[in-house]
Scaffold this motif. Sequence first.
Motif, PDB file in Angstrom:
ATOM      1  N   ASP A  95       3.877   3.304   7.410  1.00 23.09           N
ATOM      2  CA  ASP A  95       3.655   3.082   6.119  1.00 23.09           C
ATOM      3  C   ASP A  95       4.856   3.107   5.494  1.00 23.09           C
ATOM      4  O   ASP A  95       5.898   3.765   5.716  1.00 23.09           O
ATOM      5  N   ASP A  97       5.451   4.314   2.369  1.00 23.71           N
ATOM      6  CA  ASP A  97       5.422   5.331   1.164  1.00 23.71           C
ATOM      7  C   ASP A  97       5.782   6.743   1.545  1.00 23.71           C
ATOM      8  O   ASP A  97       5.647   7.744   0.937  1.00 23.71           O
ATOM      9  N   GLN A  99       4.533   8.601   3.721  1.00 25.22           N
ATOM     10  CA  GLN A  99       3.372   9.680   3.875  1.00 25.22           C
ATOM     11  C   GLN A  99       3.385   9.931   5.314  1.00 25.22           C
ATOM     12  O   GLN A  99       2.788  11.064   5.492  1.00 25.22           O
ATOM     13  N   ARG A 198       0.175  14.708   6.739  1.00 24.77           N
ATOM     14  CA  ARG A 198       0.325  13.712   5.805  1.00 24.77           C
ATOM     15  C   ARG A 198       0.730  14.228   4.829  1.00 24.77           C
ATOM     16  O   ARG A 198       0.155  14.867   3.901  1.00 24.77           O
ATOM     17  N   ARG A 201       2.201  10.783  -1.377  1.00 28.74           N
ATOM     18  CA  ARG A 201       3.040   9.455  -1.440  1.00 28.74           C
ATOM     19  C   ARG A 201       4.620   9.887  -2.242  1.00 28.74           C
ATOM     20  O   ARG A 201       4.373  10.574  -3.267  1.00 28.74           O
TER      21      ARG A 201
HETATM   22 MG    MG Z   1      -0.043   5.769   1.436  1.00 30.08          MG
END
Ligand code: MG
Length: 322
Positions: A95, A97, A99, A198, A201
């Motif tokens: 991803d 962002d 994360q 995780r 963001r």
């Molecule tokens: Mg995300």
Amino acid sequence: MTKFDISLVVPLYNEEEVIASTHERLMRMIDSQELSFELIYVNDGSRDRTAAIVREFCDQDTRVKMLSFSRNFGHQIAITAGMDHSSGEAVVIIDADLQDPPEIIPQMIDLWKQGYQVVYGRRVQRKGETRFKKWSARVFYRLLHSLTDVDIPVDVGDFRLIDACVKDALLNIPEHNRYVRGLISWLGYKQTFVDYVREPRFAGTSKYPFAKMLRLAADGIASFSYKPLKLGISLGIILSIFSLLLAFAVFISRLFDLVWMEPGYASLMCVILFFFGIVLIMLGIIGEYIARIFEEVKGRPLYIICDKQGNFAENKRVRAIE
Ligand code: MG
Ligand code: UDP
């Protein structure tokens, strides 16, 4: 066309706030490795400055490339397009962002070198996400797991490394309602995982509003399980047996003149509404499946690419417009 060792695929939808930091961290990871990398950004119809920023990165470095969709096709289609156009011996999906920490990728590569063909990231902890998101994700992954025969691991997103052979197999699956992580589990191969935390963001807001999340969940369930459809049979059988018993009780009470049930409009109404509710829910479930069949039967292209920056591998996917 040069062959790369690893292709990184990054889907982007209105990520102008994070893309510069993400790019920097990805490049730092890439430069610390001895393998050769290509970095494929898939611009999923962003309406902000994302495309302009990425175009500059492409101009600075030939390893950086961008595919642009003609509109927003969704995250799952974006990562599919990225994989279709990759030329690496292995592909990593991540991803934009931050994360999913890019620093985990070397660990994935090590496992791949040991012979695993799929290495997925498993979230042992999710930081900075709302309680509702964590709870709904938890419920969904477990529900999906209990409904399907395919062994789709729980708490696993799309952050993963796949070998080129898995990618080639994926290329031959023309499904529209794609739940990529499910498809990869369905394909099999030698799979393993790395645990990671995780992160929240990095900047910007989630591009997965509740409606999109629901759709992904519905795709996951409808593409991998027929159990919701069969629910109607079980419910029908249980309710028929119950109504037969009730009819028998009514018959007996009439026969022996027992008064055990108040004649009543309210109770009747409840029963009728309850059964209509069940019938409508079942119709809705059937509708969900029919809609998906309709979508597949139309055979429209999976995505439409309107712009490419950089040299890409030839795309062998049937039904994609470039
Ligand atoms: Mg995300
Ligand atoms: N994304 C995309 N198309 C969409 C929605 C999201 O390409 O229609 C991308 C987004 O840019 C990000 C990734 O998919 O790189 C995951 O989205 P996000 O982080 O917003 O989802 P969340 O982590 O909140 O579930």
